[in-house]
Design a protein around this motif. Structure first.
Motif, short mmCIF file in Angstrom:
data_model
loop_
_atom_site.label_atom_id
_atom_site.label_comp_id
_atom_site.label_asym_id
_atom_site.label_seq_id
_atom_site.Cartn_x
_atom_site.Cartn_y
_atom_site.Cartn_z
N GLN A 286 1.86 -2.81 22.65
CA GLN A 286 2.57 -3.79 21.86
C GLN A 286 3.72 -4.65 22.93
OE1 GLN A 286 5.34 -2.09 18.90
NE2 GLN A 286 4.61 -3.45 17.37
N THR A 287 3.86 -5.89 22.71
CA THR A 287 4.78 -6.69 23.26
C THR A 287 6.03 -6.31 22.72
OG1 THR A 287 3.29 -8.30 23.78
CG2 THR A 287 5.32 -8.98 23.94
N LYS A 288 7.42 -6.07 23.64
CA LYS A 288 8.37 -5.88 23.44
C LYS A 288 9.33 -7.04 23.81
CE LYS A 288 10.54 -1.90 23.12
NZ LYS A 288 11.27 -0.80 23.51
N VAL A 289 10.19 -7.60 22.79
CA VAL A 289 11.06 -8.77 23.19
C VAL A 289 12.31 -8.26 22.95
CG1 VAL A 289 11.28 -11.11 22.46
CG2 VAL A 289 8.91 -10.10 22.21
N LEU A 290 13.18 -8.78 24.00
CA LEU A 290 14.66 -8.85 23.93
C LEU A 290 15.15 -10.18 23.68
CD1 LEU A 290 17.18 -7.07 24.21
CD2 LEU A 290 16.94 -7.55 26.76
N VAL A 291 15.99 -10.57 22.77
CA VAL A 291 17.02 -11.36 22.58
C VAL A 291 18.09 -11.04 23.05
CG1 VAL A 291 17.64 -13.15 20.58
CG2 VAL A 291 15.43 -12.30 20.45
N LEU A 292 18.51 -11.85 24.02
CA LEU A 292 19.80 -11.66 24.49
C LEU A 292 20.81 -12.66 24.55
CD1 LEU A 292 21.09 -9.44 26.35
CD2 LEU A 292 20.28 -10.65 28.29
N SER A 293 21.93 -12.56 23.77
CA SER A 293 22.92 -13.69 23.46
C SER A 293 24.28 -13.43 24.11
CB SER A 293 22.65 -13.88 21.89
OG SER A 293 23.90 -14.97 21.34
N SER A 294 24.81 -14.70 24.50
CA SER A 294 26.30 -14.59 24.69
C SER A 294 27.32 -14.66 23.32
CB SER A 294 26.61 -15.59 25.45
OG SER A 294 26.37 -17.06 24.95
N ILE A 295 26.73 -14.97 22.17
CA ILE A 295 27.73 -15.10 21.05
C ILE A 295 26.77 -14.80 20.01
CG2 ILE A 295 28.86 -17.16 21.89
CD1 ILE A 295 27.15 -18.73 20.14
N LEU A 296 27.43 -14.47 18.65
CA LEU A 296 26.81 -14.10 17.39
C LEU A 296 26.57 -15.39 16.82
CD1 LEU A 296 28.82 -11.13 16.27
CD2 LEU A 296 26.59 -11.21 17.18
N HIS A 297 25.21 -15.39 16.20
CA HIS A 297 24.70 -16.83 15.69
C HIS A 297 23.53 -16.51 14.72
CE1 HIS A 297 23.30 -20.60 15.27
NE2 HIS A 297 24.49 -21.36 16.00
N PRO A 298 23.56 -17.11 13.66
CA PRO A 298 22.35 -17.28 12.65
C PRO A 298 20.88 -17.29 13.35
CG PRO A 298 24.12 -18.43 11.67
CD PRO A 298 24.52 -18.17 13.05
N ILE B 298 17.90 -7.40 19.51
CA ILE B 298 18.65 -8.36 19.74
C ILE B 298 19.92 -7.52 20.26
CG2 ILE B 298 20.48 -9.86 18.80
CD1 ILE B 298 18.34 -10.12 16.53
N ALA B 299 20.44 -8.09 21.56
CA ALA B 299 21.51 -7.54 22.22
C ALA B 299 22.61 -8.49 22.81
CB ALA B 299 21.00 -6.73 23.43
N LEU B 300 23.86 -8.40 22.75
CA LEU B 300 24.88 -9.23 23.55
C LEU B 300 24.63 -8.77 24.97
CD1 LEU B 300 27.58 -8.93 20.85
CD2 LEU B 300 25.82 -10.97 21.17
N ILE B 301 25.38 -10.13 25.64
CA ILE B 301 25.06 -9.96 27.07
C ILE B 301 26.16 -8.84 27.54
CG2 ILE B 301 26.94 -11.57 27.50
CD1 ILE B 301 23.89 -10.98 29.71
N LYS B 302 27.00 -8.47 26.98
CA LYS B 302 27.95 -7.44 27.34
C LYS B 302 27.59 -6.00 27.39
CE LYS B 302 31.98 -10.60 26.94
NZ LYS B 302 33.33 -10.83 26.13
N ASP B 303 26.52 -5.81 26.69
CA ASP B 303 25.87 -4.73 26.56
C ASP B 303 25.30 -3.83 27.83
OD1 ASP B 303 24.75 -2.15 25.81
OD2 ASP B 303 23.55 -2.78 23.91
N ARG B 304 25.77 -3.10 28.23
CA ARG B 304 25.39 -2.31 29.76
C ARG B 304 24.40 -1.49 29.47
NH1 ARG B 304 31.19 -1.87 32.94
NH2 ARG B 304 31.98 -4.14 32.82
N SER B 305 23.96 -1.11 28.49
CA SER B 305 22.88 -0.09 28.14
C SER B 305 21.49 -0.67 28.31
CB SER B 305 23.22 0.77 27.09
OG SER B 305 23.04 -0.07 25.79
#
Length: 672
Positions: free
Chosen positions: A289-301, A320-327
């Motif tokens: 299965q293709t795993k996709v990461l949506v990486l963002s600098s802000i929260l947005h709809p 979905i992850a924020l850029i500051k997430d180091r894990s």
């Protein structure tokens, strides 16, 4: 005759006489008698020539008789052959043709129908679909200004189109029912729901709807077979009070590839039609299965809308992850969506080796992004702008139709000029302040072996909502995002020839194969000639068919194939470019799923249109009733027509004879 025409004729007489007089009498001292003859020959011939140019017409009144039209619609589908009613239908047609009273009263026209309607030439009873509604509506449209009647010869079993039972028709319809109307005990697989894809070692659901028609309780066994082995079975009980059963089971995907299954319900006592006891389906098992990461600098709809759109394809999961997430473990993902990148994305661009989608907006750090190897640069100012979308019809990177992009709300981004420094194709252009530009709003980029895409604007969640309001479904928008992700996530080398076909076709379904071919610059090439070679895997029989150009793709329809396994090859003529595939045709014939003629619906149609239902053994009574029906009568009307007063061929011939006679006489008397 009009007065102006009379004036022209008088002027023609005067002019002809004047010219002839001037030639033979004016200033001529000696007037031999022969001049009188020449004078009349000249005057008459000139008048006849002038009469040809005037071409006088007179009005005449003709009486026309307009008979009412009797349209005879004949069912030419396989279900007629299934009920063995071919001879009976041909006999009914002959009775209508030979009935003198009907021919005297009506203008009789014969049509045959299956999925479409044609003028009756011959009957084959090989049509794989039946659309009664379309047949009746087509005849009504053809003769909408007349008081007409329609005879419908059919078993009443419709397989496609709107339900004819509720059809509105100003013309009266007189159905003739052919086929056995006796209701027999029958059990059938009425509907099958299954996903097209599954993942290896996963379970996929199979939902089957079973229907029983009969007067007593019966037992039956439902089973699913794969390669001759039973993979599931269940005992079921049906009765008049409990005629339907829904069976849901989960099958395991053990092996990668396309797998074919057959569902069946066992035969019950006194069942006449067992062809509707079976249905087949196919499942393609994918190894990962293709795993996709949506990486963002802000929260947005936009983040939630992107996740839902991508996950509408069950082959993909989205985190979905924020850029500051180091894990974050970047190695776990095969595709990335980078939402409004800024300086904190520096390590991300260094770590990821796969393709990605960049979405910019008002919070994007373009000074940082311009330094990355994305294939473009944008010189921006602090001012933001709203950009609407303009679809590029020449886009050829992947197949994508216009889903109404220009109607979607505008996206918001920083104002500036985009400069491309890599091979790119733009799917959507920018439009702002009602001005269409060639600046990209959504563009794809190919650099070496990498593929990227950039969407210049935030607010794509509004697009998904607008698409839902228009289509009453998210499917159209989600398919657009799916196409984009599929192109970017694929690690396969881009092909110049892409072919689309189904893996499984019922025997009654038209087989359509489409192809998309591009030139060396990956632009759609409409000059190519494509051929399809189909081979029956068992008999090795081959069939070659040419493709036709339809809009921005090539298509071919295949008919006359029997059930079985087939392989195909699509080739570009004079090019060493080929594409290969396989498909299977099942024995399932929808026209053979019926156990009796549907006289109930045919009678409802007759009553709704003030007609009358007739059975095949009472055709003479129907024809007698129609021939004596006073609501159908011949209309007599007067028609005024303009008719030429002269026959130009004879007038021209006479003028030539007169001129020739004049010339010979002048020659004889030495006047030339």
């Amino acid at each position: 005759m009009e007065s102006i025409t009379l004036i022209y004729i008088v002027l023609a007489v005067l002019l002809s006489v004047t010219i002839a007089f001037f030639q033979y009498f004016y200033k001529i001292k000696n007037n031999p008698k022969i001049n009188i003859l020449l004078f009349w020959l000249k005057a008459l011939s000139l008048f006849l020539l002038a009469l040809l140019f005037i071409n006088p017409k007179i009005e005449i009144i003709e009486t026309e008789n307009s008979k009412p039209i009797l349209s005879v619609l004949v069912d030419n589908s396989l279900s007629i052959k299934h009920f063995k009613e071919e001879k009976k239908i041909r006999s009914i047609i002959e009775k209508v043709k030979k009935n003198k009273k009907i021919k005297d009263k009506f203008d009789v026209q014969f049509f045959s129908f299956g999925k479409d309607v044609t003028v009756l030439d011959s009957l084959s009873f090989k049509e794989t679909q039946t659309d009664i509604t379309k047949a009746v509506e087509s005849i009504n449209e053809l003769h909408k200004k007349n008081n007409n009647a329609t005879i419908l010869i059919s078993d009443g079993n419709q397989t496609t189109g709107d339900d004819y039972e509720y059809l509105n028709s100003k013309n009266r319809i007189f159905p003739i029912v052919v086929g056995d109307t006796t209701i027999y005990q029958d059990i059938q697989v009425s509907q099958l729901n299954v996903n097209k894809y599954s993942y290896i070692k996963n379970k996929f659901p199979v939902e089957t709807f079973l229907y029983y028609e009969g007067k007593e309780a019966v037992n039956a066994v439902y089973s699913i077979m794969n390669k001759g082995k039973k993979v599931f079975s269940k005992k079921l009980q049906f009765s008049p009070d409990n005629p339907t059963q829904t069976v849901t089971t989960n099958l395991v995907s053990n092996k990668k590839g396309v797998h074919y299954y057959t569902t069946s319900i066992s035969k019950i006592k006194n069942e006449r039609n067992t062809k509707n006891n079976y249905q087949s389906f196919s499942v393609e098992v994918i190894d990962e299965q293709t795993k996709v990461l949506v990486l963002s600098s802000i929260l947005h709809p936009d983040l939630g809308a992107i996740k839902k759109a991508i996950e509408s394809n069950k082959q993909r999961t989205v985190d979905i992850a924020l850029i500051k997430d180091r894990s974050i473990k970047f190695s776990d993902y095969q595709f990335f969506v980078l939402y409004q990148p800024n300086f904190y994305f520096k390590k991300v661009f260094q770590k990821i080796n796969s393709n990605y989608l960049v979405i910019s907006g008002t919070k994007t750090d373009w000074n940082f992004l311009n330094k990355q190897q994305v294939g473009l640069k944008k010189e921006v100012i602090s001012q933001s702008e709203d950009y609407k979308a303009v679809f590029n019809t020449n886009f050829s990177t992947f197949l994508q139709k216009d889903i109404g992009f220009n109607e979607f709300p505008p996206l918001q981004d920083r104002f500036g000029e985009v400069k491309m420094n890599a091979d790119s194709q733009t799917l959507l252009y920018q439009k702002y302040a009602s001005i269409k530009t060639t600046e990209p709003l959504l563009t794809t980029i190919e650099s070496n072996t990498n593929k990227y895409a950039v969407l210049f604007g935030e607010g794509i969640w509004k697009w998904r909502a607008a698409s839902f309001l228009k289509e009453q479904s998210f499917d159209v928008f989600d398919a657009f995002i799916g196409n984009l992700v599929q192109y970017l996530a694929s690690t396969k080398k881009r092909k110049r020839l892409e072919v689309k076909s189904k893996r499984l076709y019922p025997a009654n379904e038209p087989i359509t194969i489409s192809a998309f071919y591009v030139d060396k610059n990956y632009k759609f090439d409409n000059r190519a000639s494509l051929e399809l070679l189909i081979t029956n895997s068992k008999t090795k029989e081959k069939k070659i068919l040419p493709f036709s150009l339809v809009n921005n793709s090539y298509q071919v329809s295949v008919e006359g194939l029997s059930s079985g396994d087939y392989s195909y090859k699509v080739s570009v003529v004079d090019q060493k470019i080929n594409s290969y595939g396989k498909f299977k045709i099942t024995d399932y014939q929808i026209e053979e799923q019926f156990t009796n003629a549907n006289s109930k619906k045919m009678n409802s149609l007759a009553l709704k249109t003030n007609g009358k239902l007739t059975y095949s053994d009472k055709v003479d009574d129907l024809l007698s009733m129609l021939s004596s029906d006073t609501t159908y009568y011949t209309i007599q009307k007067s028609v005024t027509k303009n008719q030429n007063l002269i026959d130009w061929k004879w007038i021209l011939l006479l003028a030539i004879i007169l001129l020739s006679t004049e010339w010979f006489i002048r020659k004889y008397y030495g006047k030339i």
